[in-house]
Design a protein around this motif. Structure first.
Motif, PDB file in Angstrom:
ATOM      1  N   GLU A  54      37.558 -47.911   3.650  1.00  0.00           N
ATOM      2  CA  GLU A  54      38.225 -46.608   3.587  1.00  0.00           C
ATOM      3  C   GLU A  54      37.207 -45.477   3.724  1.00  0.00           C
ATOM      4  OE1 GLU A  54      40.376 -46.472  -0.071  1.00  0.00           O
ATOM      5  OE2 GLU A  54      41.771 -48.059   0.536  1.00  0.00           O
ATOM      6  N   ILE A  55      36.068 -45.644   3.075  1.00  0.00           N
ATOM      7  CA  ILE A  55      35.027 -44.608   3.141  1.00  0.00           C
ATOM      8  C   ILE A  55      34.460 -44.522   4.561  1.00  0.00           C
ATOM      9  CG2 ILE A  55      32.732 -43.956   2.313  1.00  0.00           C
ATOM     10  CD1 ILE A  55      33.571 -45.097  -0.433  1.00  0.00           C
ATOM     11  N   CYS A  56      34.287 -45.668   5.214  1.00  0.00           N
ATOM     12  CA  CYS A  56      33.803 -45.657   6.606  1.00  0.00           C
ATOM     13  C   CYS A  56      34.799 -44.922   7.499  1.00  0.00           C
ATOM     14  CB  CYS A  56      33.589 -47.079   7.107  1.00  0.00           C
ATOM     15  SG  CYS A  56      32.150 -47.886   6.378  1.00  0.00           S
ATOM     16  N   ASP A  57      36.080 -45.188   7.299  1.00  0.00           N
ATOM     17  CA  ASP A  57      37.108 -44.475   8.065  1.00  0.00           C
ATOM     18  C   ASP A  57      37.078 -42.981   7.752  1.00  0.00           C
ATOM     19  OD1 ASP A  57      37.873 -46.879   9.166  1.00  0.00           O
ATOM     20  OD2 ASP A  57      39.554 -47.188   7.779  1.00  0.00           O
ATOM     21  N   LEU A  58      36.814 -42.649   6.482  1.00  0.00           N
ATOM     22  CA  LEU A  58      36.733 -41.254   6.069  1.00  0.00           C
ATOM     23  C   LEU A  58      35.554 -40.546   6.742  1.00  0.00           C
ATOM     24  CD1 LEU A  58      37.846 -39.016   4.222  1.00  0.00           C
ATOM     25  CD2 LEU A  58      36.263 -39.824   2.472  1.00  0.00           C
ATOM     26  N   VAL A  59      34.436 -41.263   6.906  1.00  0.00           N
ATOM     27  CA  VAL A  59      33.264 -40.690   7.583  1.00  0.00           C
ATOM     28  C   VAL A  59      33.647 -40.298   9.010  1.00  0.00           C
ATOM     29  CG1 VAL A  59      30.970 -41.207   8.503  1.00  0.00           C
ATOM     30  CG2 VAL A  59      31.555 -41.903   6.192  1.00  0.00           C
ATOM     31  N   VAL A  60      34.335 -41.197   9.696  1.00  0.00           N
ATOM     32  CA  VAL A  60      34.754 -40.922  11.074  1.00  0.00           C
ATOM     33  C   VAL A  60      35.734 -39.753  11.105  1.00  0.00           C
ATOM     34  CG1 VAL A  60      35.956 -41.886  13.072  1.00  0.00           C
ATOM     35  CG2 VAL A  60      34.349 -43.296  11.785  1.00  0.00           C
ATOM     36  N   LEU A  61      36.653 -39.720  10.160  1.00  0.00           N
ATOM     37  CA  LEU A  61      37.650 -38.653  10.105  1.00  0.00           C
ATOM     38  C   LEU A  61      37.000 -37.292   9.847  1.00  0.00           C
ATOM     39  CD1 LEU A  61      40.681 -37.877  10.047  1.00  0.00           C
ATOM     40  CD2 LEU A  61      40.583 -38.207   7.578  1.00  0.00           C
ATOM     41  N   LEU A  62      36.096 -37.246   8.870  1.00  0.00           N
ATOM     42  CA  LEU A  62      35.417 -35.978   8.556  1.00  0.00           C
ATOM     43  C   LEU A  62      34.580 -35.495   9.745  1.00  0.00           C
ATOM     44  CD1 LEU A  62      34.268 -36.573   4.865  1.00  0.00           C
ATOM     45  CD2 LEU A  62      36.034 -35.013   5.651  1.00  0.00           C
ATOM     46  N   ALA A  63      33.934 -36.428  10.439  1.00  0.00           N
ATOM     47  CA  ALA A  63      33.117 -36.051  11.593  1.00  0.00           C
ATOM     48  C   ALA A  63      33.992 -35.511  12.719  1.00  0.00           C
ATOM     49  CB  ALA A  63      32.303 -37.247  12.075  1.00  0.00           C
ATOM     50  N   SER A  64      35.168 -36.109  12.905  1.00  0.00           N
ATOM     51  CA  SER A  64      36.051 -35.635  13.975  1.00  0.00           C
ATOM     52  C   SER A  64      36.614 -34.257  13.671  1.00  0.00           C
ATOM     53  CB  SER A  64      37.185 -36.632  14.212  1.00  0.00           C
ATOM     54  OG  SER A  64      38.046 -36.671  13.098  1.00  0.00           O
ATOM     55  N   ARG A  65      36.746 -33.937  12.414  1.00  0.00           N
ATOM     56  CA  ARG A  65      37.259 -32.618  12.026  1.00  0.00           C
ATOM     57  C   ARG A  65      36.167 -31.547  12.016  1.00  0.00           C
ATOM     58  NH1 ARG A  65      41.217 -34.164   6.961  1.00  0.00           N
ATOM     59  NH2 ARG A  65      42.831 -35.146   8.210  1.00  0.00           N
ATOM     60  N   ALA A  66      34.902 -31.957  11.938  1.00  0.00           N
ATOM     61  CA  ALA A  66      33.793 -31.001  11.872  1.00  0.00           C
ATOM     62  C   ALA A  66      33.576 -30.351  13.229  1.00  0.00           C
ATOM     63  CB  ALA A  66      32.516 -31.705  11.420  1.00  0.00           C
TER      64      ALA A  66
END
Length: 138
Positions: free
Chosen positions: A15-27
């Motif tokens: 979940e945290i790995c997916d969150l890293v990708v999600l946060l990066a895509s929103r940045a």
């Protein structure tokens, strides 16, 4: 009373790995910081970076992962770059030669038509659009 900290399980790690990708895509710059991850997950940077999968995902997203490149791979890449630059150089040389031939042809035709150098260097006349714009401003 001390609050017991949750542990990073395998499911939570995913979940945290997916969150890293999600946060990066929103940045705006496509990257994520450890501070953003700490705030979003509630875990410290040390706890997050201790997990190999999370650290690897973070490094891949931010482009900080160092990869070993063999000399053969580097040599192949450089040879490919060189071939591309040589092809571009040939193409540009051919274009320049065509421009030279066109210049000579135009110069000959201008000379036959009795055009002077001053006539050839005269500025282009203003377009109808520019003339009408100037007329509206007055």
């Amino acid at each position: 009373m001390k609050v017991k900290q949750a542990r990073i399980t395998a499911e939570r790690e995913k979940e945290i790995c997916d969150l890293v990708v999600l946060l990066a895509s929103r940045a705006a710059n496509g990257k994520v910081t450890w501070a953003q991850l700490e705030k979003a997950t509630g875990f410290t940077r040390q706890a997050l970076s201790a997990r190999e999968q999370i650290a690897e995902t973070y490094q891949c997203i931010n482009g900080t992962k160092k990869t070993m490149v063999s000399t053969e791979q580097k040599l192949d890449e450089l040879e490919a770059k060189l071939a591309k630059k040589e092809a571009e150089c040939r193409r540009l040389s051919e274009t320049l030669a065509e421009y030279d031939r066109k210049y000579v042809r135009w110069l000959y035709n201008a000379t036959i038509a009795n055009l002077t150098v001053d006539q050839l260097n005269a500025p282009l006349p203003e377009s109808m659009k520019t003339i009408s714009r100037k007329g509206n401003k007055k």
